[in-house]
Enzyme design. Structure first.
Site, PDB file in Angstrom:
ATOM      1  N   ARG A   1       1.059  -1.546  -5.442  1.00 39.63           N
ATOM      2  CA  ARG A   1      -0.195  -0.912  -5.823  1.00 39.63           C
ATOM      3  C   ARG A   1       0.039   0.590  -5.937  1.00 39.63           C
ATOM      4  NH1 ARG A   1      -5.282  -1.207  -1.889  1.00 39.63           N
ATOM      5  NH2 ARG A   1      -4.081   0.339  -0.734  1.00 39.63           N
TER       6      ARG A   1
ATOM      7  N   ASP B   1     -12.886  -3.010   0.425  1.00 38.92           N
ATOM      8  CA  ASP B   1     -13.731  -2.054  -0.283  1.00 38.92           C
ATOM      9  C   ASP B   1     -14.912  -2.740  -0.963  1.00 38.92           C
ATOM     10  OD1 ASP B   1     -12.863   0.624   0.118  1.00 38.92           O
ATOM     11  OD2 ASP B   1     -10.990   0.086  -0.877  1.00 38.92           O
TER      12      ASP B   1
ATOM     13  N   CYS C   1      -6.767 -10.168  -1.451  1.00 38.55           N
ATOM     14  CA  CYS C   1      -5.849  -9.424  -0.575  1.00 38.55           C
ATOM     15  C   CYS C   1      -6.567  -8.613   0.488  1.00 38.55           C
ATOM     16  CB  CYS C   1      -4.923  -8.526  -1.391  1.00 38.55           C
ATOM     17  SG  CYS C   1      -5.785  -7.173  -2.202  1.00 38.55           S
TER      18      CYS C   1
ATOM     19  N   ARG D   1       0.860  -1.197   0.000  1.00 35.17           N
ATOM     20  CA  ARG D   1       0.000   0.000   0.000  1.00 35.17           C
ATOM     21  C   ARG D   1       0.893   1.244   0.000  1.00 35.17           C
ATOM     22  NH1 ARG D   1      -3.256  -3.373   3.866  1.00 35.17           N
ATOM     23  NH2 ARG D   1      -5.375  -3.446   3.059  1.00 35.17           N
TER      24      ARG D   1
HETATM   25  C1  PEP Z   1      -9.267  -3.750  -0.030  1.00 32.74           C
HETATM   26  O1  PEP Z   1     -10.008  -2.800  -0.286  1.00 32.74           O
HETATM   27  O2  PEP Z   1      -9.665  -4.890   0.269  1.00 32.74           O
HETATM   28  C2  PEP Z   1      -7.818  -3.572  -0.010  1.00 32.74           C
HETATM   29  C3  PEP Z   1      -7.007  -4.594   0.153  1.00 32.74           C
HETATM   30  O3  PEP Z   1      -7.334  -2.314  -0.128  1.00 32.74           O
HETATM   31  P1  PEP Z   1      -7.354  -1.231   1.035  1.00 32.74           P
HETATM   32  O4  PEP Z   1      -7.727  -1.915   2.319  1.00 32.74           O
HETATM   33  O5  PEP Z   1      -5.988  -0.653   1.089  1.00 32.74           O
HETATM   34  O6  PEP Z   1      -8.384  -0.255   0.570  1.00 32.74           O
HETATM   35 MG    MG Z   2      -9.295  -0.996  -1.180  1.00 31.17          MG
END
Ligand code: PEP
Ligand code: MG
Length: 587
Positions: free
Chosen positions: A334, A459, A506, A298
């Site tokens: 990412r 998300d 993930c 991230r």
């Molecule tokens: C998700 O949204 O599942 C993800 C892995 O990204 P983040 O938690 O960084 O938004």
């Molecule tokens: Mg996300």
């Protein structure tokens, strides 16, 4: 003993004295004084009362002059309260009879008063509790000589209790002394929560109002598995948790034996267990625990604690550090996922002021509006790729045009680097997060234009269930086990299989052992998990066959309520891994 429940966001258990951070941000350094010191401590307390009283008198005078009697009355009421013989008597009695330090005694008595006012069921009196807190603050400030300890300058173990911690504050927690934290605000996968996981600090968030029930220095247990905070636990509870900590320690030793072993189901199907990281330092834990690579880096966390845009060299250095430690293993970088709950505090131009930031200009949408920043990051990734197995991943892709636009920018950057004769890798796998229902529904189309998918369940749940991932009041709707989420995941896996691209999960869901058999049964062979979960996930995988997992997935898909799905998966996990020590002690 008082138990409060919130949302468990980072596993583990901590038992330590409380440090209150935020509006009542005073750490009481010492709870007890020696019997010989009692008289001088009482005098110190009385002197502080006199100092605070004088200061209030001065406030009263200025308020009268500038604003009138009405406002001055606020301070005279505070002064009367401070001078109240009953209140002073109670504090002095605690110093004399229990050898409490004046700070501890004053905090305890004043907080009890505040609590009583809050519980009277009268709105006016409940508001007066704020006045009592203000008095406490003034007294502590005087007693402690105005020293407000910084979270980063601790000298003894504490659990931090706060209304809220920003991602920046969380990132600065000193792991040597902060054994756990609990906050009134916050939700499941807010970035504060994710950071707690990254720092491997047990944490519970979204508890609702509870700070008035604690005094600095009280012993507090934070149970990051169960999502509980136990204030002033009794002896039996402390003993039970200490036993549990010992058991966990031996379980960690057992799991450590898996560090050098690949994850395979018991019918010998290889499962890749990768790590999710926010900071380059975390890669050490991933490598130590035998992760198969980094499935999600991230990179927006490069902005945390920084007051400027990361330069190309800063991006490049961070990526090289990760690649260097991961050796031959893949590293999925990412691109910036800024916005919504990941807003860098100090960089004005990235701050989104929309009413609905989660639905606004965030993530890849923001990168496509800030092409210079986007290109800077892409250049650094392509240059760092010379040293290892880097893959690029775009977050929050919603439409095919957006994906094509991002790929075009990447092609431009490649052209620029070629013209400059820079050292970089041209052929680099490009993938996308599937974390918006629109992308899951069109997964077949997307799969023809990328090299891999990574399902971001954090998300995906937020957008499918229409639940803000950081909002505690609707947290009960935020469930990975919801049948709608299972269906979407299944669609993405099917598209990946038909179009011949790999699919990873993930989101936090894959770090939760009960979902691991389900995901494998649905067809997943790669999971990217929080580093602390790597050994546990490997361990779980070794206890079932793909056929077992498929049966579990089939049954889970036949259920129509999230609660039933999750209860079923919990039961199955216990059946498959009866000896696992997890969760919290039975209380
Ligand atoms: C998700 O949204 O599942 C993800 C892995 O990204 P983040 O938690 O960084 O938004
Ligand atoms: Mg996300």
């Amino acid at each position: 003993m008082l138990t409060r429940t919130g949302i468990a966001v980072s596993p583990g258990v901590a038992i330590s004295p409380a440090m209150l951070f935020g509006s009542q941000e005073f750490r009481i350094p010492q709870r007890f004084v020696s019997v010989d010191a009692v008289d001088s401590e009482v005098s110190r307390f009385q002197a502080s009362v006199a100092t605070v009283s004088d200061a209030l008198g001065e406030n009263e005078r200025v308020a009268r002059e500038q604003l009138g009697d009405q406002y001055a009355a606020i301070f005279s009421a505070h002064r009367m309260m401070l001078r109240d013989p009953k209140l002073n008597g109670e504090i002095e009695t605690l110093i004399r009879s229990k050898c409490f330090s004046p700070e501890f005694a004053a905090s305890r008595v004043l907080r009890n008063y505040a609590k009583t006012l809050q519980n009277l069921g009268n709105a006016y009196l409940a508001e007066r509790a704020a006045d009592v807190f203000d008095l406490e603050k003034r007294l502590l400030k005087t007693l402690l000589g105005e020293q407000r300890p910084e979270l980063s300058h601790l000298a003894e173990p504490v659990v931090v209790l706060a209304h809220n911690l920003t991602p920046g504050e969380t990132a600065n927690l000193n792991r040597d002394f902060v054994k756990g934290f609990a906050t009134e605000a916050g939700g499941h996968t807010s970035h504060t929560a994710i950071l707690a996981g990254a720092l491997e600090i047990p944490a519970v968030v979204g508890i609702g109002k509870f700070l008035a029930d604690v005094s600095a220095g009280d012993v507090v247990i934070i149970d990051g598995n169960r999502g509980e905070v136990i204030i002033d636990p009794d002896e039996a509870t402390i003993a039970q948790y200490q036993d549990f900590l010992k058991q966990r320690e031996s379980e960690s030793e057992r799991l450590a034996a898996l560090n050098t072993i690949e994850a395979r189901t018991n019918d010998n199907v290889r499962i890749q267990v990768l790590g999710n990281i926010e900071f380059p330092q975390e890669v050490t834990q991933c490598a130590k625990r035998g992760a198969d690579g980094i499935g999600l880096y991230r990179t927006e966390f490069l902005y945390l604690g920084s007051d400027h845009e990361p330069t190309e060299e800063e991006h490049y250095d961070a990526y090289c550090r990760v690649i260097e430690e991961m050796g031959d293993h893949p590293v999925v970088i990412r691109t910036l996922d800024l916005g919504a709950d990941k807003i860098p505090g100090d960089i004005e131009e990235f701050r989104t002021k929309a009413d609905n930031p989660a639905l606004g200009l965030r993530s890849i949408r923001l990168s496509l509006r800030h092409l210079e920043q986007f290109k800077t990051q892409l250049r650094a990734i392509l240059r760092a790729a010379v040293h290892g197995h880097i893959r690029i991943m775009f977050p929050l892709v919603t439409t095919l045009l957006e994906l094509r636009r991002a790929r075009m920018i990447l092609a431009d950057v490649i052209e620029d680097l070629e013209e400059e004769k820079a050292e970089f890798r041209r052929e680099i796998p490009v993938g996308m997060m599937v974390e918006v229902p629109a992308a899951a529904l069109l997964a077949h189309n997307f799969a023809r234009e990328v090299d891999f998918f990574s399902i971001g369940t954090n998300d995906l749940i937020q957008y499918t269930m229409a639940v803000d991932r950081a909002e505690p009041s609707v947290a009960s709707l935020y469930r990975a086990g919801d049948p709608s989420i299972l269906r979407l995941i299944q669609m993405v896996i099917d598209a990946g299989r038909v179009e011949g691209i790999p699919v990873t999960v993930c989101g936090q869901m894959s770090s939760d052992p009960k979902f691991v058999p389900l995901l494998i049964g649905l067809g997943i062979r790669n999971v990217s998990v929080t580093p602390i979960a790597v050994p546990e996930v490997k361990d779980v995988v070794r206890n079932f066959s793909v056929e077992d997992a498929e049966q579990i997935a089939k049954h889970a898909l036949s259920l129509d309520v999230a609660r039933d799905v999750e209860n079923y998966l919990r039961t199955e996990l216990n059946r498959l891994c009866p000896d696992r020590i997890s969760g919290s002690p039975d209380t």
